[in-house]
Write a protein that holds these residues in place. Structure first.
Motif, short mmCIF file in Angstrom:
data_model
loop_
_atom_site.label_atom_id
_atom_site.label_comp_id
_atom_site.label_asym_id
_atom_site.label_seq_id
_atom_site.Cartn_x
_atom_site.Cartn_y
_atom_site.Cartn_z
N UNK A 122 41.80 33.60 63.46
CA UNK A 122 43.22 33.73 63.08
C UNK A 122 43.97 32.44 63.39
N UNK A 123 43.76 31.93 64.59
CA UNK A 123 44.49 30.75 65.03
C UNK A 123 43.64 30.02 66.06
N UNK A 124 43.64 28.68 65.98
CA UNK A 124 42.86 27.88 66.91
C UNK A 124 43.73 26.79 67.51
N UNK A 125 43.39 26.39 68.72
CA UNK A 125 44.13 25.32 69.39
C UNK A 125 43.81 23.95 68.79
N UNK B 153 32.79 16.05 49.08
CA UNK B 153 33.93 16.22 48.19
C UNK B 153 35.25 16.18 48.94
N UNK B 154 35.38 17.05 49.94
CA UNK B 154 36.61 17.14 50.71
C UNK B 154 36.36 17.98 51.96
N UNK B 155 37.40 18.13 52.76
CA UNK B 155 37.38 19.00 53.94
C UNK B 155 38.27 20.20 53.67
N UNK B 156 37.88 21.36 54.22
CA UNK B 156 38.71 22.56 54.07
C UNK B 156 38.92 23.22 55.43
N UNK B 157 40.15 23.53 55.75
CA UNK B 157 40.50 24.17 57.01
C UNK B 157 40.00 25.62 56.99
N UNK B 158 39.31 26.03 58.07
CA UNK B 158 38.73 27.37 58.13
C UNK B 158 39.78 28.47 58.18
N UNK B 159 40.93 28.19 58.76
CA UNK B 159 41.94 29.24 58.92
C UNK B 159 43.01 29.21 57.84
N UNK B 160 43.46 28.02 57.46
CA UNK B 160 44.55 27.91 56.47
C UNK B 160 44.05 27.62 55.07
N UNK B 161 42.77 27.19 54.97
CA UNK B 161 42.15 26.79 53.69
C UNK B 161 42.83 25.57 53.07
N UNK B 162 43.54 24.81 53.90
CA UNK B 162 44.14 23.57 53.43
C UNK B 162 43.04 22.56 53.13
N UNK B 163 43.19 21.84 52.02
CA UNK B 163 42.22 20.83 51.62
C UNK B 163 42.66 19.46 52.12
N UNK B 164 41.74 18.74 52.74
CA UNK B 164 42.01 17.38 53.20
C UNK B 164 41.08 16.41 52.48
N UNK B 165 41.58 15.23 52.07
CA UNK B 165 40.71 14.24 51.44
C UNK B 165 39.76 13.64 52.47
N UNK B 166 38.71 12.99 51.99
CA UNK B 166 37.72 12.41 52.91
C UNK B 166 38.31 11.30 53.76
N UNK B 167 39.34 10.63 53.26
CA UNK B 167 40.00 9.57 54.04
C UNK B 167 40.56 10.10 55.36
N UNK B 168 40.77 11.39 55.43
CA UNK B 168 41.28 12.02 56.65
C UNK B 168 40.36 11.74 57.84
N UNK B 169 39.08 11.52 57.57
CA UNK B 169 38.10 11.32 58.64
C UNK B 169 38.10 9.90 59.21
N UNK B 170 38.69 8.95 58.50
CA UNK B 170 38.63 7.56 58.96
C UNK B 170 39.29 7.39 60.32
N UNK B 171 38.46 6.90 61.27
CA UNK B 171 38.91 6.63 62.65
C UNK B 171 39.37 7.90 63.37
N UNK B 172 39.00 9.08 62.85
CA UNK B 172 39.40 10.34 63.48
C UNK B 172 38.40 10.73 64.57
N UNK B 173 38.90 11.01 65.76
CA UNK B 173 38.04 11.47 66.86
C UNK B 173 37.77 12.97 66.65
N UNK B 174 36.50 13.32 66.53
CA UNK B 174 36.15 14.69 66.19
C UNK B 174 35.02 15.23 67.06
N UNK B 175 34.90 16.55 67.04
CA UNK B 175 33.72 17.22 67.55
C UNK B 175 32.94 17.75 66.35
N UNK B 176 31.61 17.70 66.43
CA UNK B 176 30.76 18.17 65.33
C UNK B 176 29.92 19.33 65.84
#
Length: 403
Positions: free
Chosen positions: A354-357, A264-287
């Protein structure tokens, strides 16, 4: 101690799934195979005792729907429970989800000793994760799956107790519930007169074909006969007829519903901001994940366009420490990643952040029915309109008592 147990668990899983070789692994598999045969006899005898009403069974006078599986973990059961809860609530039912609270914190020693030495007394009431309006327990006390369900279903009662006949009665008397939804309830045979919904993973429908402890099957495939509806999960459009033909060998009456997990979407663990799935396109991530099938989660991220440059996989139901999260952030940042992604089920087992780098998001998913919409809608409609009478569950006339 928990890390030692996790390492032993991971070793045992590797042995069972034949990812470990050598004499020790071979000897352990041979021993587990013997124990598996004993386990088969016990499971078969247990089912016979309940079918013949020798073992005590209860009817609570309300609608009971069980959602479960034949194998250990990884079928996507929680989203299906959530889908049923939403549909039944929308249809006017007062729903309570009953869970055993796998890997939740044990009750205080004094309560357990009291129950052991004074069995004639009524035990402690079930843990109330949600009263249908407020979230009352954390994930460690409730268990991660009940907590996640309670977080997503604000108007559904969620109770945790191994004795689901007791927690069901509590839900009826305390909260006025008229519908009990058993989370992981296929093997819970003490409640009769219910609808049994069974989940089968398209990728590994019968695990490695061995019963516990040699394999991942909780019951022999022949016990599929108890299912009223079979959800085939993780469908990808491939031909399911061979699987359906095999399932029909064990169950001639159940309707099939084909479904898949839909992001459905992504949600930030600290701010609870919602990101659309398009946010992941070409994004370098850790899983990072601690679930039964981490490879399925990571494949899903790749299909959404993410570039996984670092991943960490822990044992199923692993409870994460701050040190582990900091290590993950450090290693992921060193590879020039822009975010860390985890599963929703894992997110509830993270420490309070509370806060992450580096931003950490969880992937919110739901179950999407690909084929069998009419079967599901008809089933829910019948359940919602019954008054504890006979419920015809499927088109071919199969019926059962609802309570």
């Amino acid at each position: 101690m928990s890390k030692t147990l996790e390492r032993l668990e991971e070793f045992a899983i590797d042995v069972i799934l034949e990812r470990r070789y050598g004499k020790r692994a071979a000897l352990l598999r041979a021993l587990l195979n013997v124990l598996s045969r004993v386990y088969r006899q016990i499971v078969t005898l247990r089912l016979w005792l309940y079918e013949k009403r020798i073992a005590p069974v209860h009817a609570l006078g309300c609608l009971v729907v069980s959602v479960g599986n034949l194998t250990v973990g990884g079928t996507g059961k929680t989203p299906v429970v959530e889908k049923f809860a939403r549909a039944l609530t929308k249809g006017g039912r007062r729903v309570a989800i009953l869970s055993r609270g796998y890997k939740s914190s044990p009750r205080p020693l004094s309560e357990r000793l009291s129950a052991w030495f004074r069995p004639w007394e009524e035990g402690a009431p079930p843990r109330v994760v949600s009263d249908g309006s407020s979230l009352l327990l954390n994930s460690q006390t409730a268990g991660d799956e009940p907590y996640m369900l309670a977080s997503n279903l604000k108007d559904v009662v969620v109770l945790v107790d191994k004795d689901r006949a007791k927690s069901g009665l509590y839900a009826i008397k305390k909260f006025g519930c008229d519908t009990l939804l058993l989370d992981d309830g296929f093997q819970y045979l003490r409640l009769k007169e219910r609808l049994d919904v069974l989940l089968v993973d398209r990728e590994t429908p019968f695990g490695n074909r061995y019963l516990l402890p040699r394999g991942t099957l909780r019951e022999p495939p022949s016990h599929l006969k108890r299912a009223n509806i079979i959800f085939i999960t993780k469908c990808d459009g491939s031909d399911l007829q061979p699987l359906k033909d095999e399932l029909r060998l064990y169950n001639r009456h159940a309707e099939f519903i084909e479904c898949a997990h839909s992001a459905l979407h992504l949600e930030d663990l600290t701010t609870h901001e919602i990101k659309p799935l398009d946010f992941l396109k070409n994004l370098r991530i850790g899983a990072i994940s601690g679930i039964a099938r981490p490879e399925s989660f990571e494949q899903g991220l790749s299909k959404l366009g993410a570039e996984i440059i670092y991943s960490r996989q822990y044992a199923d139901h692993h409870r994460f420490s701050r040190a582990e999260i900091d290590y993950m952030i450090q290693r992921t940042k060193a590879r020039d990643a822009r975010a860390i992604i985890t599963t929703e089920k894992d997110a509830v087992r993270f420490p309070r952040l509370e806060k992450c780098d580096l931003p950490i998001y969880f992937l919110r998913v739901e179950i999407k029915i690909i084929s069998g919409h009419e079967t599901f809608d008809e089933c829910v409609a019948r359940l919602c309109h019954t008054q504890h009478a006979v419920v015809g569950t499927v088109k071919n006339g199969t019926a059962m008592r609802a309570g």
